[in-house]
Design an enzyme around this catalytic site. Structure first.
Site, PDB file in Angstrom:
ATOM      1  N   LYS A 182     -22.015  27.493  -7.150  1.00  0.00           N
ATOM      2  CA  LYS A 182     -21.578  26.095  -6.989  1.00  0.00           C
ATOM      3  C   LYS A 182     -21.911  25.204  -8.186  1.00  0.00           C
ATOM      4  O   LYS A 182     -22.084  23.993  -8.046  1.00  0.00           O
ATOM      5  CB  LYS A 182     -22.139  25.458  -5.702  1.00  0.00           C
ATOM      6  CG  LYS A 182     -22.028  26.300  -4.447  1.00  0.00           C
ATOM      7  CD  LYS A 182     -20.742  27.058  -4.293  1.00  0.00           C
ATOM      8  CE  LYS A 182     -19.524  26.231  -4.032  1.00  0.00           C
ATOM      9  NZ  LYS A 182     -18.300  27.101  -3.976  1.00  0.00           N
ATOM     10  N   SER A 183     -21.983  25.809  -9.364  1.00  0.00           N
ATOM     11  CA  SER A 183     -22.381  25.059 -10.557  1.00  0.00           C
ATOM     12  C   SER A 183     -21.247  24.839 -11.557  1.00  0.00           C
ATOM     13  O   SER A 183     -21.495  24.327 -12.648  1.00  0.00           O
ATOM     14  CB  SER A 183     -23.535  25.798 -11.251  1.00  0.00           C
ATOM     15  OG  SER A 183     -24.615  25.939 -10.367  1.00  0.00           O
ATOM     16  N   THR A 227     -15.955  28.390 -11.535  1.00  0.00           N
ATOM     17  CA  THR A 227     -14.493  28.505 -11.521  1.00  0.00           C
ATOM     18  C   THR A 227     -13.896  27.641 -12.637  1.00  0.00           C
ATOM     19  O   THR A 227     -12.947  28.040 -13.319  1.00  0.00           O
ATOM     20  CB  THR A 227     -13.967  28.048 -10.140  1.00  0.00           C
ATOM     21  OG1 THR A 227     -14.782  28.668  -9.135  1.00  0.00           O
ATOM     22  CG2 THR A 227     -12.522  28.425  -9.945  1.00  0.00           C
ATOM     23  N   TRP A 228     -14.483  26.500 -12.807  1.00  0.00           N
ATOM     24  CA  TRP A 228     -14.029  25.569 -13.841  1.00  0.00           C
ATOM     25  C   TRP A 228     -14.172  26.188 -15.239  1.00  0.00           C
ATOM     26  O   TRP A 228     -13.210  26.255 -16.012  1.00  0.00           O
ATOM     27  CB  TRP A 228     -14.866  24.300 -13.719  1.00  0.00           C
ATOM     28  CG  TRP A 228     -14.468  23.145 -14.561  1.00  0.00           C
ATOM     29  CD1 TRP A 228     -13.336  23.023 -15.332  1.00  0.00           C
ATOM     30  CD2 TRP A 228     -15.199  21.923 -14.706  1.00  0.00           C
ATOM     31  NE1 TRP A 228     -13.328  21.800 -15.932  1.00  0.00           N
ATOM     32  CE2 TRP A 228     -14.453  21.111 -15.563  1.00  0.00           C
ATOM     33  CE3 TRP A 228     -16.400  21.438 -14.184  1.00  0.00           C
ATOM     34  CZ2 TRP A 228     -14.885  19.825 -15.927  1.00  0.00           C
ATOM     35  CZ3 TRP A 228     -16.825  20.175 -14.534  1.00  0.00           C
ATOM     36  CH2 TRP A 228     -16.071  19.383 -15.404  1.00  0.00           C
ATOM     37  N   LYS A 233     -17.634  37.531 -14.493  1.00  0.00           N
ATOM     38  CA  LYS A 233     -18.395  36.487 -13.778  1.00  0.00           C
ATOM     39  C   LYS A 233     -19.550  37.097 -12.988  1.00  0.00           C
ATOM     40  O   LYS A 233     -19.385  38.148 -12.361  1.00  0.00           O
ATOM     41  CB  LYS A 233     -17.451  35.744 -12.817  1.00  0.00           C
ATOM     42  CG  LYS A 233     -18.158  35.014 -11.667  1.00  0.00           C
ATOM     43  CD  LYS A 233     -17.206  34.341 -10.698  1.00  0.00           C
ATOM     44  CE  LYS A 233     -17.923  33.899  -9.424  1.00  0.00           C
ATOM     45  NZ  LYS A 233     -17.074  33.152  -8.479  1.00  0.00           N
ATOM     46  N   HIS A 273     -23.286  35.759 -10.559  1.00  0.00           N
ATOM     47  CA  HIS A 273     -24.306  34.780 -10.162  1.00  0.00           C
ATOM     48  C   HIS A 273     -25.673  35.464 -10.131  1.00  0.00           C
ATOM     49  O   HIS A 273     -26.654  34.864  -9.683  1.00  0.00           O
ATOM     50  CB  HIS A 273     -24.039  34.252  -8.752  1.00  0.00           C
ATOM     51  CG  HIS A 273     -22.781  33.447  -8.585  1.00  0.00           C
ATOM     52  ND1 HIS A 273     -22.452  32.398  -9.391  1.00  0.00           N
ATOM     53  CD2 HIS A 273     -21.782  33.534  -7.660  1.00  0.00           C
ATOM     54  CE1 HIS A 273     -21.305  31.873  -8.973  1.00  0.00           C
ATOM     55  NE2 HIS A 273     -20.880  32.549  -7.932  1.00  0.00           N
ATOM     56  N   SER A 292     -23.018  21.104  -2.289  1.00  0.00           N
ATOM     57  CA  SER A 292     -21.808  21.926  -2.459  1.00  0.00           C
ATOM     58  C   SER A 292     -21.980  23.266  -1.740  1.00  0.00           C
ATOM     59  O   SER A 292     -21.072  23.743  -1.056  1.00  0.00           O
ATOM     60  CB  SER A 292     -21.552  22.131  -3.957  1.00  0.00           C
ATOM     61  OG  SER A 292     -20.401  22.896  -4.163  1.00  0.00           O
ATOM     62  N   MET A 345      -6.789  21.545 -11.025  1.00  0.00           N
ATOM     63  CA  MET A 345      -7.259  22.844 -10.496  1.00  0.00           C
ATOM     64  C   MET A 345      -7.244  22.869  -8.973  1.00  0.00           C
ATOM     65  O   MET A 345      -7.058  23.917  -8.374  1.00  0.00           O
ATOM     66  CB  MET A 345      -8.658  23.164 -11.043  1.00  0.00           C
ATOM     67  CG  MET A 345      -8.593  23.669 -12.481  1.00  0.00           C
ATOM     68  SD  MET A 345     -10.207  24.151 -13.153  1.00  0.00           S
ATOM     69  CE  MET A 345     -10.738  25.422 -12.016  1.00  0.00           C
TER      70      MET A 345
HETATM   71  S1  PPS Z   1     -18.687  29.459  -6.801  1.00  0.00           S
HETATM   72  O1  PPS Z   1     -18.249  29.697  -5.389  1.00  0.00           O
HETATM   73  O2  PPS Z   1     -20.137  29.604  -6.898  1.00  0.00           O
HETATM   74  O3  PPS Z   1     -17.990  30.276  -7.780  1.00  0.00           O
HETATM   75  O4  PPS Z   1     -18.357  27.911  -7.031  1.00  0.00           O
HETATM   76  P1  PPS Z   1     -18.282  27.187  -8.449  1.00  0.00           P
HETATM   77  O5  PPS Z   1     -16.933  27.357  -9.014  1.00  0.00           O
HETATM   78  O6  PPS Z   1     -19.441  27.564  -9.288  1.00  0.00           O
HETATM   79  O7  PPS Z   1     -18.524  25.670  -8.046  1.00  0.00           O
HETATM   80  C1  PPS Z   1     -17.676  24.982  -7.162  1.00  0.00           C
HETATM   81  C2  PPS Z   1     -17.929  23.510  -7.398  1.00  0.00           C
HETATM   82  O8  PPS Z   1     -17.316  23.136  -8.653  1.00  0.00           O
HETATM   83  C3  PPS Z   1     -16.343  22.128  -8.424  1.00  0.00           C
HETATM   84  N1  PPS Z   1     -15.249  22.271  -9.386  1.00  0.00           N
HETATM   85  C4  PPS Z   1     -14.960  21.347 -10.316  1.00  0.00           C
HETATM   86  N2  PPS Z   1     -15.541  20.165 -10.612  1.00  0.00           N
HETATM   87  C5  PPS Z   1     -14.979  19.425 -11.614  1.00  0.00           C
HETATM   88  N3  PPS Z   1     -13.881  19.814 -12.306  1.00  0.00           N
HETATM   89  C6  PPS Z   1     -13.270  20.993 -12.037  1.00  0.00           C
HETATM   90  N4  PPS Z   1     -12.197  21.345 -12.719  1.00  0.00           N
HETATM   91  C7  PPS Z   1     -13.819  21.812 -11.002  1.00  0.00           C
HETATM   92  N5  PPS Z   1     -13.478  23.008 -10.468  1.00  0.00           N
HETATM   93  C8  PPS Z   1     -14.362  23.271  -9.485  1.00  0.00           C
HETATM   94  C9  PPS Z   1     -15.925  22.373  -6.982  1.00  0.00           C
HETATM   95  O9  PPS Z   1     -15.237  21.276  -6.442  1.00  0.00           O
HETATM   96  C10 PPS Z   1     -17.284  22.629  -6.340  1.00  0.00           C
HETATM   97  O10 PPS Z   1     -18.099  21.457  -6.279  1.00  0.00           O
HETATM   98  P2  PPS Z   1     -18.123  20.435  -5.037  1.00  0.00           P
HETATM   99  O11 PPS Z   1     -19.270  19.514  -5.321  1.00  0.00           O
HETATM  100  O12 PPS Z   1     -18.338  21.254  -3.802  1.00  0.00           O
HETATM  101  O13 PPS Z   1     -16.811  19.722  -5.055  1.00  0.00           O
END
Ligand code: PPS
Length: 295
Positions: free
Chosen positions: A48-49, A52-53, A106, A108, A138, A232
């Site tokens: 959740k850090s 994906t982004w 990827k 974790h 998150s 996204m």
């Molecule tokens: S995972 O399941 O661990 O792979 O999740 P991860 O991708 O690491 O984290 C998901 C959180 O990242 C937010 N997110 C983004 N934030 C800003 N910009 C972009 N483009 C973006 N893409 C994913 C996503 O909404 C999750 O955070 P929260 O706080 O739950 O919205």
């Protein structure tokens, strides 16, 4: 006929003291056969850090900003999730077989569970860290969706579990610190979610430089636009909308939930915040990492 296994939230399994989703723990054996290539790039995060982004950003960089190429498959099929395993889905290692070099990977995993070959071969790492309070919130929403993770229960009880490291992948504190320390001896680009949100172009430039793939200015601008939260969230290749319902329960939340810094303030009570801060000071004592909780 394939045996359909029970996916009803099995308890976490401890491997070398680290709690993991049962199926992910089972994937660790085959993962030891991973044969890293010197041109692999590992994306590492505590869940959740911003995984994906940054994965989408990196694939766009690797594809020279070509949007059509980035639409070739879902993010899980473009950036294999090494320890992924869930009934009815191909494992991360199975997805990896079809990925041409140069590969984006990827994980974790904490260092204790990472295949040693990735470290021995000095595979480059992009690590993204996010402040623990937003991660906890998150994760709470995500684990309500994630049917292979134990039920997070109430927010208050989940926060206690998060502080005690009784969630998949264990302590956030240990994860961010050990990868930070690794960056002294290993090629790690250590990024922060909050910095990415504050100035995505500045952070994307750092990534471009780290992976040695220079891009024209207009391509950088296009990557910034395409990888915004709004874009996204709408993109079926990045929003995890097409995973089986046996894995994700879409009725409780969406994967692309808020994408902000400071959402924790809407969730933490004053008492929870004080408890969290006291615990945080102990666990992060002596660590030079600094996190931002608002922008
Ligand atoms: S995972 O399941 O661990 O792979 O999740 P991860 O991708 O690491 O984290 C998901 C959180 O990242 C937010 N997110 C983004 N934030 C800003 N910009 C972009 N483009 C973006 N893409 C994913 C996503 O909404 C999750 O955070 P929260 O706080 O739950 O919205």
């Amino acid at each position: 006929m394939e045996l359909v296994q029970d996916t009803s939230r099995p308890p976490l399994e401890y491997v070398k003291g680290v709690p993991l989703i049962k199926y992910f723990a089972e994937a660790l054996g085959p993962l030891q056969n991973l044969q890293p290539r010197s041109d692999d790039l590992l994306i590492s995060t505590y869940p959740k850090s911003g995984t994906t982004w940054v994965s989408e950003v990196l694939d766009m960089i690797y594809q020279g900003g070509d949007l059509k190429k980035c639409h070739r498959a879902t993010i899980m099929d473009r950036v294999p999730f090494l320890e992924f395993k869930s009934p009815g889905c191909p494992t991360g290692m199975e997805v990896l077989k079809d990925i041409p070099a140069p590969r984006l990977l990827k994980t974790h995993l904490p260092l204790a569970l990472l295949p040693q070959a990735l470290l021995d071969q000095k595979v480059k790492v992009v690590y993204v860290a996010r402040n623990a309070k937003d991660v906890a919130v998150s994760a709470y929403h995500f684990y309500r969706m994630l049917k292979v993770h134990p039920d997070p229960g109430t927010w208050d009880s989940f926060l206690d579990k998060f502080m005690a490291g009784e969630v998949s992948y264990g302590f956030w504190h240990k994860h961010v610190q050990e990868w930070w320390e690794l960056s002294c001896t290993h090629p790690v680009l250590y990024l922060f979610y909050e910095d990415m949100l504050e100035n995505p172009k500045r952070e994307i430039r750092k990534i471009v430089e780290f992976v040695g793939r220079p891009l024209p200015e207009e391509t950088l601008d296009s990557i910034v636009r395409h990888t915004s939260f709004r874009k996204m969230k709408k993109n079926p290749m990045t929003n995890y909308s097409n995973l089986p319902e046996t894995f994700l329960d879409y009725s409780t939340s969406s994967f692309m939930r808020k994408g902000t810094v400071g959402d924790w303030k809407n969730t933490f009570t004053v008492a929870q915040n004080e408890r969290f801060d006291a615990d945080y000071s102990e666990k992060m004592a002596g660590c030079s990492l600094h996190f931002r909780y608002e922008l």
